[in-house]
Motif scaffolding. Structure first.
Motif, PDB file in Angstrom:
ATOM      1  N   THR C 162       0.817  -1.217   0.000  1.00 10.95           N
ATOM      2  CA  THR C 162       0.000   0.000   0.000  1.00 10.95           C
ATOM      3  C   THR C 162       0.852   1.270   0.000  1.00 10.95           C
ATOM      4  N   ILE C 163       2.143   1.109  -0.264  1.00 15.10           N
ATOM      5  CA  ILE C 163       2.986   2.310  -0.321  1.00 15.10           C
ATOM      6  C   ILE C 163       2.911   2.908  -1.731  1.00 15.10           C
ATOM      7  N   TYR C 164       2.410   4.100  -1.823  1.00 13.26           N
ATOM      8  CA  TYR C 164       2.287   4.796  -3.101  1.00 13.26           C
ATOM      9  C   TYR C 164       3.537   5.616  -3.367  1.00 13.26           C
ATOM     10  N   ASN C 165       3.694   6.021  -4.632  1.00 18.04           N
ATOM     11  CA  ASN C 165       4.790   6.927  -4.960  1.00 18.04           C
ATOM     12  C   ASN C 165       4.594   8.268  -4.278  1.00 18.04           C
ATOM     13  N   THR C 166       3.396   8.841  -4.495  1.00 19.59           N
ATOM     14  CA  THR C 166       3.148  10.201  -4.005  1.00 19.59           C
ATOM     15  C   THR C 166       1.793  10.283  -3.309  1.00 19.59           C
ATOM     16  N   PHE C 167       1.621  11.376  -2.592  1.00 18.14           N
ATOM     17  CA  PHE C 167       0.346  11.675  -1.934  1.00 18.14           C
ATOM     18  C   PHE C 167      -0.752  11.782  -2.995  1.00 18.14           C
ATOM     19  N   ALA C 168      -0.427  12.479  -4.096  1.00 17.70           N
ATOM     20  CA  ALA C 168      -1.419  12.661  -5.160  1.00 17.70           C
ATOM     21  C   ALA C 168      -1.859  11.307  -5.702  1.00 17.70           C
ATOM     22  N   GLU C 169      -0.889  10.408  -5.896  1.00 19.71           N
ATOM     23  CA  GLU C 169      -1.230   9.090  -6.425  1.00 19.71           C
ATOM     24  C   GLU C 169      -2.165   8.350  -5.464  1.00 19.71           C
ATOM     25  N   ALA C 170      -1.862   8.432  -4.170  1.00 18.09           N
ATOM     26  CA  ALA C 170      -2.705   7.747  -3.190  1.00 18.09           C
ATOM     27  C   ALA C 170      -4.140   8.251  -3.264  1.00 18.09           C
ATOM     28  N   MET C 171      -4.304   9.566  -3.258  1.00 15.94           N
ATOM     29  CA  MET C 171      -5.681  10.076  -3.198  1.00 15.94           C
ATOM     30  C   MET C 171      -6.419   9.878  -4.515  1.00 15.94           C
ATOM     31  N   ASN C 172      -5.686   9.952  -5.627  1.00 18.04           N
ATOM     32  CA  ASN C 172      -6.361   9.777  -6.911  1.00 18.04           C
ATOM     33  C   ASN C 172      -6.738   8.324  -7.151  1.00 18.04           C
ATOM     34  N   SER C 173      -5.810   7.413  -6.850  1.00 16.44           N
ATOM     35  CA  SER C 173      -6.154   6.026  -7.170  1.00 16.44           C
ATOM     36  C   SER C 173      -7.189   5.461  -6.200  1.00 16.44           C
ATOM     37  N   GLU C 174      -7.265   6.017  -5.021  1.00 16.47           N
ATOM     38  CA  GLU C 174      -8.301   5.544  -4.090  1.00 16.47           C
ATOM     39  C   GLU C 174      -9.558   6.407  -4.139  1.00 16.47           C
ATOM     40  N   ARG C 175      -9.544   7.388  -5.040  1.00 14.60           N
ATOM     41  CA  ARG C 175     -10.713   8.259  -5.245  1.00 14.60           C
ATOM     42  C   ARG C 175     -11.200   8.854  -3.923  1.00 14.60           C
ATOM     43  N   TRP C 176     -10.301   9.464  -3.230  1.00 16.96           N
ATOM     44  CA  TRP C 176     -10.656  10.061  -1.937  1.00 16.96           C
ATOM     45  C   TRP C 176     -11.740  11.118  -2.079  1.00 16.96           C
ATOM     46  N   GLN C 177     -11.734  11.798  -3.224  1.00 15.23           N
ATOM     47  CA  GLN C 177     -12.672  12.927  -3.362  1.00 15.23           C
ATOM     48  C   GLN C 177     -14.125  12.470  -3.287  1.00 15.23           C
ATOM     49  N   GLU C 178     -14.337  11.151  -3.467  1.00 13.04           N
ATOM     50  CA  GLU C 178     -15.721  10.666  -3.419  1.00 13.04           C
ATOM     51  C   GLU C 178     -16.232  10.483  -1.992  1.00 13.04           C
TER      52      GLU C 178
END
Ligand code: SF4
Lengths: 246, 477, 216
Positions: C162-178
């Motif tokens: 579950t270690i992502y490259n970047t913060f942006a990658e984590a939130m985008n791939s997990e669709r946090w905005q939803e």
């Protein structure tokens, strides 16, 4: 300006005119040695920066207009000051937004070079050092550094001189406290700044301080003289000319 | 100075400059902060790209500000965060007091917030009999000494360890004298733990508010911010209305820029994103979260296309750390909440040029601030614009309060003379010649007095470059 | 008198009328693409630089490593959130020579006295960020927020996948905005301050120690 021009304007700046004409002459001679026909419009005066920075844009514009008139032909304009060059190159276009001279000011700006930038970038100058070994230090003016981005050219010229050792200041990027009318309007802060600059110059152990801007020179050398510190200060053009002529 | 300012800038400046200890403390700290920033942004290309992204995000946010604020309000409300609006500082403070009263609370614990400094919240609440405790270590230190922050990121940076050691020893009961920084921190930890435990209302600022999700983001290292926003049953956050960003994905680049520019950190210890009060089934977190959105003149700043760039600021403090004036004066000399370059462009717009206009002149326009600003605010251009407005008596829809306050006959005349001299070649020749003749014998009074107090007077050359060029036969055109 | 809200919006709308908004294309920061191993290494290095103890452990071994770490310290207890897979692993295998396991099973109002007296807390994590070295935590009903803040020692379990490259990658791939949780957190080390003379010291208001077990 990809090709080497035959002719170039020289914009002497008001401070050089008043206090450092030898530096101006040296700049002219360096250009002439490279085969440039130097044109010196007698109608030129000041770039307008003092008024521009003090809250008097209309007055700055009036004076700027005078320079637009005097340097109207399509020759490069060479300026022995990063600060004045910055004014001509970056602030003239903004000063004339919405004025009839807007386009003229933009074209004018495109032709502006700081002296050392012109010597290095356009003329690809090679210096033969004939002087004795000497340790010098270099002060960057804020506008040469940040507006014009030409400081590396200036230092590259000094480094071309074989017998000259350049010892850099610890805080080369810090303002000396001149700031035009700032030094007069808020003298206490200015004094603190130049005091630190002088201390920095001293700790280098250099025998001579070089700069490419006469405002800074006036400020720092004035402070060193006041403190009886025997380190002379010189405009880079004058220094280079002496080294190659000796 | 012609202005009738509330703050005596010249006296403040002189006092700060004469304080040797202050100069030493500041120089050391600012040198270190600059080096740290440089190290964390070693890759120039990456930094420039990041700054462009940051600039674009902040510009986009401002270009849709009313819309985003409505969205933020809607989302927060849906999430259970209660949103309050305040046009003035007084209104903001009253919102706090009403909430505190409703809960019959008397112990407020506070995380760092510059906006609450702007509204003088502590002072207001204390007058109403509410105990307000700053919990960020730096803020705690200066609160003990009844001071205001001298820096927007490191508020107690003007003090050194000896000064803090004395302060703790004198002001915190049963505290032995120690100059060991770890021990000083431990004293603060122990004292404040009790307060976190017992706090009734937690107050915080907001670094970014995300309209898309109704999320409040807080950046911190100590954990006091998390304590204040998690332990007490009520959390009140306050933000300036410019702090909103459109989307969640706008946050990561701004966070990198903020922590890197502020203290040279890749990231802070904690990045705290709060989207709602405690939900049913959850065991901790406040039961009520309030968001106070403050205008206090910001909507006026938004009107002017140039000046509005001031609102892009993410309060990283990098412009302070790189400012040759701030690093010699410290924050208190400016006399207002926001010091340094950002303070010098923001304060005159918030407080009026007639009161704070001097700040716009306390700069050499060296450009060090604009060079490092993570969201590319052209601070020098804005300083210059405020100087222009200080003399500009014309009214306009985007005029800054107090414009034209500096207008005076003698300066007008001086610049008229200067213009004449520099637009008429004959005049110019004459005057430079005269100065050449006078040479070094200029009187050491008037404007030159400030110059010659630490420097020798300028020496005018016998012959001007104009003359020399002519003598050399240089062509005129 | 109109409400503050109306006055603020009236002002804002008047300002918007002035126009002249120039919005450049947002663009993206320089991308970061690391391999799985590089992500683990980078996170470990960066968090260690921030005084975090990081151990990369095998899936069948993390519990032993944890117990060993606890035995080396004298702790009065380990508080955890009941009902998670982590809890399910801890509870049956707990041994007497270890600090007692204490479930966070009441609301803070009741649990506060005890919580503020316990030496250590353990949590799961939602992921990690390699670029800056940080853990992602989404506390919830089972794992309360204060577990990672109040005890002086915070132990976190991180799944290497579950270690992502970047913060942006984590939130985008997990669709946090939803759907954002009550509280989402990034944690990059034990709590710290540099407010006195910029001297960095650890353990101010939050944990003094952060121990991360990366389960590989
Ligand atoms: S103006 Fe720029 S550098 Fe200064 S605090 Fe704001 S964001 Fe930081």
């Amino acid at each position: 300006m990809p090709d080497r021009p035959d002719k170039a304007y020289f914009f002497g700046t008001c401070l050089i005119d008043l206090c450092y004409p030898q530096a101006g002459l040296a700049g002219i001679e360096l250009l002439q040695r490279e085969g440039i026909n130097v044109i010196f419009p007698q109608g030129q005066s000041c770039c307008g920066q003092p008024a521009f920075n003090s809250g008097f844009p209309a007055e700055a514009r009036a004076v700027a207009r005078q320079q637009l008139k005097c340097f109207s032909k399509d020759y490069p304009i060479v300026v022995p000051s990063g600060s004045c060059a910055g004014m001509l190159k970056h602030h003239y276009p903004e000063l004339f937004v919405g004025e009839p001279e807007a386009e003229e000011a933009r074209r004018f700006a495109d032709r502006v070079y700081e002296l050392t930038e012109f010597l290095v970038k356009v003329l690809d100058i090679h210096l033969e050092d004939r002087g004795k070994p000497i340790k010098v230090t270099w002060h960057s003016s804020c506008h040469a550094l940040r507006e014009m981005g030409v400081v590396e050219h200036s230092k590259a010229l000094v480094r071309q001189l074989r017998n000259v050792e350049l010892i850099e200041l610890q805080k080369e990027h810090e303002c000396c406290g001149f700031g035009g009318t700032f030094a007069i309007k808020l003298p206490e802060i200015s004094a603190a700044m130049v005091g630190d600059k002088v201390a920095d110059v001293r700790q280098t152990g250099a025998e001579l301080l070089l700069a490419g801007d006469c405002g800074c020179l006036l400020n720092i050398s004035g402070a060193m003289e006041y403190q009886n510190i025997p380190i002379p200060a010189k405009h880079i053009a004058e220094f280079i000319l002496e080294r190659v002529n000796d | 100075m012609t202005e009738q300012a509330l703050v005596d800038f010249r006296a403040n400046f002189a006092k700060a400059l004469n304080d040797k200890q202050l100069r030493r403390n500041l120089t050391k700290a600012m040198d270190s902060l600059r080096l740290k920033r440089k190290a964390v942004f070693a890759d120039k290309e990456a930094l420039e790209r990041l700054r462009s992204v940051g600039n674009a995000i902040r510009r986009r946010s401002l270009s849709k500000l009313p819309e985003l604020l409505e969205k933020l309000e809607k989302k927060c409300t849906e999430n259970g965060i209660q949103v309050h609006w305040a046009e003035t500082k007084a209104e903001a403070n009253q919102v706090f007091l009403d909430i505190i009263r409703r809960h019959q609370a008397s112990r407020v614990i506070k995380g760092k917030s510059m906006v609450s400094e702007e509204t003088h919240l502590n002072h207001f609440l204390e007058e109403q009999g509410v105990e307000v405790l700053e919990t960020d270590l730096g803020e705690y230190i200066i609160q003990l000494d009844h001071e205001t922050p001298s820096h927007i990121i490191v508020p107690a940076i003007h003090k050194n360890r000896d000064q803090i050691a004395h302060l703790f020893h004198e002001k915190i009961p049963d505290t032995p004298y120690t100059e060991v920084i770890e021990e000083l921190n431990a004293i603060a930890r122990k004292t404040l733990r009790q307060k976190f435990f017992a706090g009734e209302i937690g107050v915080s600022g907001v670094n970014f508010a995300v309209a898309e999700t109704g999320t409040l983001c807080l950046v911190e290292n100590e954990g006091n911010g998390r304590m204040c926003t998690t332990v007490p049953p009520v959390h009140i956050a306050i933000m300036g209305l410019e702090k909103v960003v459109e989307k969640l994905e706008d946050v990561p680049p701004l966070l990198r820029l903020l922590t890197g520019s502020a203290t040279g950190q890749m990231i802070t210890t904690y990045f705290n994103m709060i989207t709602s009060p405690r939900k049913p089934g959850e065991k901790d977190g406040p039961r009520e979260v309030h968001l106070v959105i403050l205008d206090n003149g910001r909507s006026n700043i938004l009107a002017d296309p140039e000046l509005r760039q001031t609102l892009q600021c993410i309060r990283c403090g990098a412009c302070l750390n790189h400012c040759p004036v701030y690093t010699r004066l410290g924050g208190h000399a400016y006399g207002y909440v926001y010091p340094g370059p950002i303070g010098s462009i923001l304060t005159p717009q918030l407080e009026g040029l007639q009161n704070a206009g001097t700040m716009a002149f306390a700069s050499t326009l060296c450009g060090a601030c604009a060079e490092v600003c993570p969201v590319k605010i052209p601070l020098t251009d804005i300083l210059r614009l405020l100087r222009n407005k200080s003399y500009d008596t014309q009214d306009s829809p985007t005029a800054v309060e107090g414009h034209g306050y500096k207008k005076n006959v003698s300066e007008d005349l001086a610049w008229k003379g200067w213009t004449a001299m520099n637009t008429h070649p004959a005049f110019n020749t004459l005057s430079t010649r005269m100065l050449g003749l006078i040479g070094v014998h200029l009187p050491r009074v008037g404007p030159l007095k400030g110059w010659t107090s630490v420097r020798t007077a300028p020496k005018f050359a016998k012959k001007s470059l104009h003359q020399l060029a002519k003598e050399r036969g240089l062509s005129d055109e | 008198m109109s409400s503050a809200r109306e006055r603020v919006f009236a002002n804002l709308h008047a300002a918007m009328q002035r126009g002249g908004f120039k919005v450049p294309e947002t663009g993206t920061p320089l991308p970061l693409t690391l391999s799985r191993q590089e992500r683990i290494d980078r996170l470990k290095t960066l968090m260690e630089n921030m005084h975090t103890e990081v151990y990369v452990v095998k899936a069948d071994d993390w519990l032993n490593v944890l117990k060993e770490l606890l035995r080396q310290r004298s702790l009065n207890g380990l508080v955890y959130g009941p009902g998670t897979p982590l809890a399910a692993a801890l509870e049956p295998s707990w041994e007497n020579d270890l600090p007692p396991l204490i479930p966070y099973n009441e609301e803070i109002e009741q649990f506060k006295d005890r919580l503020f007296a316990i030496d250590a807390g353990i949590t799961t994590t939602r992921g990690g960020i390699a670029e800056t070295g940080a853990l992602i935590l989404w506390p919830d009903a089972r794992e309360p927020r204060l577990l990672s803040l109040v005890p002086a020692v915070h132990i976190a379990l991180l799944q290497a996948d579950t270690i992502y490259n970047t913060f942006a990658e984590a939130m985008n791939s997990e669709r946090w905005q939803e759907g954002m949780p009550t509280n989402a957190l990034l944690i990059s080390g034990p709590s710290k301050t540099a407010d006195i003379e910029l001297v960095l010291t650890f353990g101010v208001h939050g944990p003094k120690e952060l121990i991360v077990l990366i389960v590989d």
